[in-house]
Each structure stands twice: as structure tokens, then as C-alpha cells.
Design a protein around this motif. Structure first.
Motif, PDB file in Angstrom:
ATOM      1  N   TYR A 100       0.846  -1.203   0.000  1.00  0.00           N
ATOM      2  CA  TYR A 100       0.000   0.000   0.000  1.00  0.00           C
ATOM      3  C   TYR A 100       0.879   1.251   0.000  1.00  0.00           C
ATOM      4  N   GLY A 101       1.891   1.252   0.850  1.00  0.00           N
ATOM      5  CA  GLY A 101       2.797   2.404   0.914  1.00  0.00           C
ATOM      6  C   GLY A 101       3.553   2.617  -0.382  1.00  0.00           C
ATOM      7  N   VAL A 102       4.081   1.546  -0.949  1.00  0.00           N
ATOM      8  CA  VAL A 102       4.831   1.658  -2.213  1.00  0.00           C
ATOM      9  C   VAL A 102       3.921   2.167  -3.329  1.00  0.00           C
ATOM     10  N   MET A 103       2.730   1.607  -3.415  1.00  0.00           N
ATOM     11  CA  MET A 103       1.820   2.016  -4.487  1.00  0.00           C
ATOM     12  C   MET A 103       1.430   3.492  -4.355  1.00  0.00           C
ATOM     13  N   ASN A 104       1.123   3.926  -3.142  1.00  0.00           N
ATOM     14  CA  ASN A 104       0.629   5.289  -2.951  1.00  0.00           C
ATOM     15  C   ASN A 104       1.720   6.341  -2.846  1.00  0.00           C
ATOM     16  N   ALA A 105       2.916   5.944  -2.443  1.00  0.00           N
ATOM     17  CA  ALA A 105       3.996   6.922  -2.307  1.00  0.00           C
ATOM     18  C   ALA A 105       4.901   6.981  -3.530  1.00  0.00           C
ATOM     19  N   ILE A 106       4.942   5.887  -4.319  1.00  0.00           N
ATOM     20  CA  ILE A 106       5.883   5.840  -5.438  1.00  0.00           C
ATOM     21  C   ILE A 106       5.181   5.576  -6.770  1.00  0.00           C
ATOM     22  N   VAL A 118      -6.506  14.033  -1.671  1.00  0.00           N
ATOM     23  CA  VAL A 118      -6.217  13.058  -0.616  1.00  0.00           C
ATOM     24  C   VAL A 118      -7.555  12.470  -0.162  1.00  0.00           C
ATOM     25  N   PRO A 119      -7.652  11.141  -0.117  1.00  0.00           N
ATOM     26  CA  PRO A 119      -8.927  10.540   0.271  1.00  0.00           C
ATOM     27  C   PRO A 119      -9.212  10.754   1.757  1.00  0.00           C
ATOM     28  N   PRO A 120     -10.488  10.737   2.122  1.00  0.00           N
ATOM     29  CA  PRO A 120     -10.819  10.846   3.550  1.00  0.00           C
ATOM     30  C   PRO A 120     -10.314   9.619   4.312  1.00  0.00           C
ATOM     31  N   ASP A 121     -10.136   9.790   5.610  1.00  0.00           N
ATOM     32  CA  ASP A 121      -9.592   8.714   6.446  1.00  0.00           C
ATOM     33  C   ASP A 121     -10.300   7.370   6.276  1.00  0.00           C
ATOM     34  N   PRO A 122     -11.642   7.333   6.214  1.00  0.00           N
ATOM     35  CA  PRO A 122     -12.278   6.016   6.039  1.00  0.00           C
ATOM     36  C   PRO A 122     -11.846   5.319   4.746  1.00  0.00           C
ATOM     37  N   MET A 123     -11.619   6.079   3.683  1.00  0.00           N
ATOM     38  CA  MET A 123     -11.183   5.469   2.418  1.00  0.00           C
ATOM     39  C   MET A 123      -9.738   4.992   2.513  1.00  0.00           C
ATOM     40  N   ILE A 124      -8.913   5.700   3.264  1.00  0.00           N
ATOM     41  CA  ILE A 124      -7.542   5.232   3.486  1.00  0.00           C
ATOM     42  C   ILE A 124      -7.588   3.904   4.231  1.00  0.00           C
TER      43      ILE A 124
END
Length: 151
Positions: A100-106, A118-124
Motif C-alpha cells: 500500500y505504501g509503495v503504491m501510494n507513495a511511489i 487526498v482521500p478521507p480517512d475512512p477510504m484510506i
């Protein structure tokens, strides 16, 4: 480890299926076609949404190719850290959060996909859940293929 190629492909398909099926539920009312076009937008940019079934197919193929590549990373890692095969649920959960981190950060920021807020917290949280399912399915599939049976 015997059957590494089989483990990589099977684990990638298992993880990819768990992830995309979860996405189909999470992102309702968006249709599966629209979700796969959003995946294809990483390669095609916003034009993906105007290319019908061609971009749906590109989205599906690219999703599973990425899943298989991550499975390759996991299986290679398991060769160095066999605990990944002995404890696949916790290892898979951890790996899913890493992905998840790699996909969303890179990956997504470097893609051609249109920028989104930026998605709302529930979507994260739901995105993390989808990736947890991805990691667990991938790790369990790899472990079932690669673990040597105890005698």
C-alpha cells in the motif's frame, strides 16, 4: 525452493484477485469497468476513460502484472527469511501494508493517472484493508506451494 515460478504466479493471481474484488466493493457505485479503467489510467492517462473495453483489459492485465511482480519480491524474500512462509497471515498482512505504501507513495505519483485529492480517512482505511487482503492471499498461496511438509 521448488516451484518458485508457480508460487510467484499463483500468489500474484491470488493477491491480485483479493485486491481487485475488494476494490469492486469498496469503490461502489463505480462499476468494475470504471475501476479497471482507473488502473489503466496509470499507463494511459486520463484518455483511459474514453477507450472502453480496451482500457478495461489494459487495467486488468496491468493490475495482475503488478501483483505478480510483488509476489516475486515476496517469494525471493522468503528465500532469505523463511518466516514469511511459516507465518503467512502476519507476514502477508505486513507485506500488504508495505505494498500500500509503495503504491501510494511511489507508483501512483509516478504514473500518468490524473491527480486526485487526498482521500478521507475512512477510504484510506478501506484501501489498507484491500491491501491487507492482497498480502494475506498472496502469502498464504506462496506458503502453500513452497512450504516443505513436515515428516
Amino acid at each position: 525452493m521448488p516451484n518458485k515460478p508457480l508460487a510467484i504466479v499463483a500468489a500474484g493471481l491470488a493477491g491480485g484477485a483479493a485486491d481487485i474484488l475488494t476494490a469492486f466493493v469498496i469503490y461502489r457505485p463505480a462499476t468494475p469497468d470504471r475501476i479497471l479503467q482507473a488502473v489503466a489510467a496509470g499507463l494511459l492517462g486520463p484518455a483511459s476513460f474514453d477507450q472502453g473495453m480496451t482500457s478495461v483489459a489494459i487495467g486488468a492485465v496491468s493490475h495482475f502484472v503488478i501483483s505478480i511482480l510483488f509476489a516475486g519480491l515476496y517469494v525471493v524474500g522468503a528465500g532469505y527469511a523463511p518466516v514469511l512462509l511459516r507465518k503467512p497471515v502476519i507476514s502477508g498482512l505486513t507485506f500488504g501494508v508495505f505494498v500500500y505504501g509503495v503504491m501510494n507513495a511511489i507508483v501512483v505519483p509516478l504514473s500518468l493517472a490524473p491527480e486526485r485529492p487526498v482521500p478521507p480517512d475512512p477510504m484510506i482505511g478501506l484501501g489498507l484493508m484491500a491491501h491487507a487482503f492482497f498480502g494475506i492471499a498472496l502469502a498464504v498461496a506462496a506458503a502453500r506451494i513452497l512450504r516443505t511438509p513436515k515428516i
